[in-house]
Write an enzyme that holds these catalytic residues in place. Structure first.
Site, short mmCIF file in Angstrom:
data_model
loop_
_atom_site.label_atom_id
_atom_site.label_comp_id
_atom_site.label_asym_id
_atom_site.label_seq_id
_atom_site.Cartn_x
_atom_site.Cartn_y
_atom_site.Cartn_z
CB SER A 346 -0.92 0.00 1.23
OG SER A 346 -1.67 1.19 1.30
CD1 TRP A 349 -1.26 1.16 -6.32
CD2 TRP A 349 -2.05 2.57 -4.78
NE1 TRP A 349 -2.39 1.75 -6.83
CE2 TRP A 349 -2.90 2.62 -5.91
CE3 TRP A 349 -2.35 3.39 -3.69
CZ2 TRP A 349 -4.03 3.44 -5.96
CZ3 TRP A 349 -3.47 4.21 -3.74
CH2 TRP A 349 -4.29 4.22 -4.86
CG HIS A 350 -0.80 5.54 -1.01
ND1 HIS A 350 -1.12 4.35 -0.39
CD2 HIS A 350 -1.95 6.25 -1.06
CE1 HIS A 350 -2.41 4.36 -0.06
NE2 HIS A 350 -2.94 5.50 -0.47
N GLY A 351 3.06 6.10 -3.64
CA GLY A 351 4.01 7.04 -4.20
C GLY A 351 5.42 6.48 -4.29
CG PHE A 508 -1.60 9.55 -3.60
CD1 PHE A 508 -0.29 9.95 -3.51
CD2 PHE A 508 -2.51 10.00 -2.66
CE1 PHE A 508 0.11 10.77 -2.46
CE2 PHE A 508 -2.11 10.81 -1.61
CZ PHE A 508 -0.80 11.20 -1.51
#
Length: 508
Positions: A346, A349-351, A508
């Site tokens: 997670s 995935w966000h950045g 994002f």
């Protein structure tokens, strides 16, 4: 094109006129969705990346159709035409071939996501091998190639579609219907992540919304606009002043804590406001999208928080990462590793920055600690009684919110040198007098105590809304909502900042 702007209102009205007034068949309505979505995406000055989105749609449709056709062959034609003994000898080979097709499709989406979003970050990791050659290349790529809007959500959504089809969920052999599902402009940029088997049946039975549903759509759009422009964008002014990298070292501990508190509220109100507008817009097209928030700041544990925050992403991670890894079926150690892996993915995935990875690691550790505490409570009765008591709920709420709000620092400042500076100055660090004058006197014209009162007031308002909506089950009827919608929109027009900011999750 911003969601909250006169341009978007005109665009939406024209699209709805074409959708309900001019388009007479389902096919025509799907064409309206696809064409309007293309216009919407290009309006973000992302026309150079449109071929990437188009390629994703075509490739995933094609792979999904192969999986669909092979499934039909396996379970119908072959079984009918071949003898039972030969059929059962052939079937495992067919499943193996379908699995290979699935792997190709999932890898395609992951590789495309990495290529579009993580190349500069990966180049910086290997830069020590040849700094003179790799560092300029990484900087050039980061400067000249921005990630296509929506690439993260589209990648996860596409992978989910292929996995669902492989497992036997409904698929489509209609490219137009698939393109409408993938490109539906309200959810195109930042979700919520939607499954095809949830979306497609609604396309088969499109009906003009009732007056109650139209009112609900208007109420969601109006309340989302208030969250975004009236509250989140005003909080952003203070957050931006305190977390400005050029003056961050001049902020005092009090300023930093206030900014952390403000950013946590800004992030939630910004993203949930976006989701409200998306859900309301979708209703106008006769489509219901999944909800994405359920009062996450009322959570009394970190696990409860992740069941309430960004629900569509949490469900995706659970269904396609956590459960395939074994979930909680393979013992405590494996469960803890799976929870940790879930949040690490997670974060990534966000950045593409170390701050997001560290944020994922901390939340992964927190989920592991929660699981261990839960198991320990099952064996120690006094501990279980404590967590079930009112005091235990209060302690759980305080611990959860403290963890969530403090770790948002890495979201706002993913550069570790900047976020580390914030952590170093959280206790006993005096503010610079000129900095305080610039922030509170020249820009905000509010004292820090007044900022605190505003933040506390917003928190109390959220608690009151939670009490009425979830605990007392009291909601406004549609007649009252219809009366309040024009007032809410007028307040947004009157009191919102001159320049509305882009939604945070667009990054994002």
């Amino acid at each position: 094109m911003k969601f909250i702007s006169p341009t978007y209102v005109i665009f939406l009205l024209l699209t709805l006129i074409c959708y309900w007034g001019i388009a007479k068949t389902q096919s025509h309505k799907l064409w309206v969705i696809v064409i309007s979505s293309i216009v919407f995406y290009i309006s973000f000055l992302q026309i150079q990346y449109f071929p990437v989105i188009l390629t994703m749609i075509l490739v995933n449709y094609w792979i999904g159709k192969i999986l669909l056709d092979s499934q039909i062959i396996e379970y119908k034609e072959v079984q009918d035409r071949l003898g039972e003994e030969y059929f059962y000898q052939w079937l495992p080979r067919g499943k193996k071939q379908r699995r290979r097709v699935l792997i190709v499709g999932v890898v395609f989406n992951i590789v495309l996501l990495i290529a579009a979003k993580y190349i500069p970050f990966l180049l910086n990791i290997i830069a020590p091998l040849n700094p003179s050659a790799i560092e300029p290349l990484a900087m050039s790529v980061k400067t000249n190639f921005l990630p296509p809007l929506g690439i993260s959500f589209l990648s996860f959504e596409s992978a989910a579609y292929l996995i669902d089809v492989y497992k036997g969920s409904p698929a489509t052999g209609n490219l137009l219907k698939y393109a409408a599902y993938k490109s539906f402009f309200p959810k195109l940029v930042s979700g919520p992540i939607t499954h095809y088997h949830q979306f497609a049946p609604q396309l088969n039975n499109l009906r003009f919304p009732s007056i109650e549903r139209l009112t609900e759509a208007g109420w969601l759009i109006a309340s989302g606009a208030i969250k975004k422009t009236l509250i989140a964008d005003n909080l952003a002014i203070f957050v931006r002043l305190v977390f400005d990298p050029t003056t961050l070292d001049r902020a005092g501990s009090i300023d930093l804590w206030l900014a952390i508190f403000a950013y946590g509220l800004q992030l939630y109100l910004d993203f949930s406001g976006y989701v409200d507008i998306v859900l309301g817009t979708a209703i106008l097209f006769g489509i219901n999208l999944p909800t994405n928030f359920n009062f996450p700041y009322m959570s009394t544990s970190i696990a409860d928080f992740w069941r309430r925050w960004h629900i569509s992403l949490g469900n995706w991670l659970r269904d396609y990462i956590y459960i395939p890894l074994g979930g909680s079926r393979l013992g405590l150690v494996r469960t803890c590793l799976n929870l940790f892996a879930l949040m690490l993915i997670s974060g990534i995935w966000h950045g593409a920055d170390w701050g997001y990875i560290l944020w994922g690691i901390i939340h992964g550790i927190a989920l592991v600690v929660h699981r261990l505490t839960h198991i320990l409570s099952e064996k120690i009765e006094p501990l279980a009684l404590f967590w079930r008591s009112r005091l235990g709920h209060i302690c759980g709420w305080l611990l959860t919110q403290a963890l969530v709000f403090v770790t948002w620092i890495w979201f706002r400042l993913p550069n570790l040198s900047q976020s580390n500076l914030v952590f170093q100055h959280l206790w006993g660090y005096p503010r610079d007098a000129q900095f305080a004058t610039k922030v509170y006197v020249e820009n905000l014209k509010l004292a820090d105590s007044q900022i605190l009162l505003i933040l506390v007031g917003l928190s109390i308002a959220m608690m009151v809304a939670y009490t009425f909506d979830r605990l007392l089950k009291l909601n406004l009827n549609w007649h009252l909502k219809l009366t309040l919608i024009p007032l809410c929109l007028y307040i947004v027009w009157l009191l919102s900042p001159l320049h509305s900011l882009a939604f945070i999750y667009f990054d994002f």
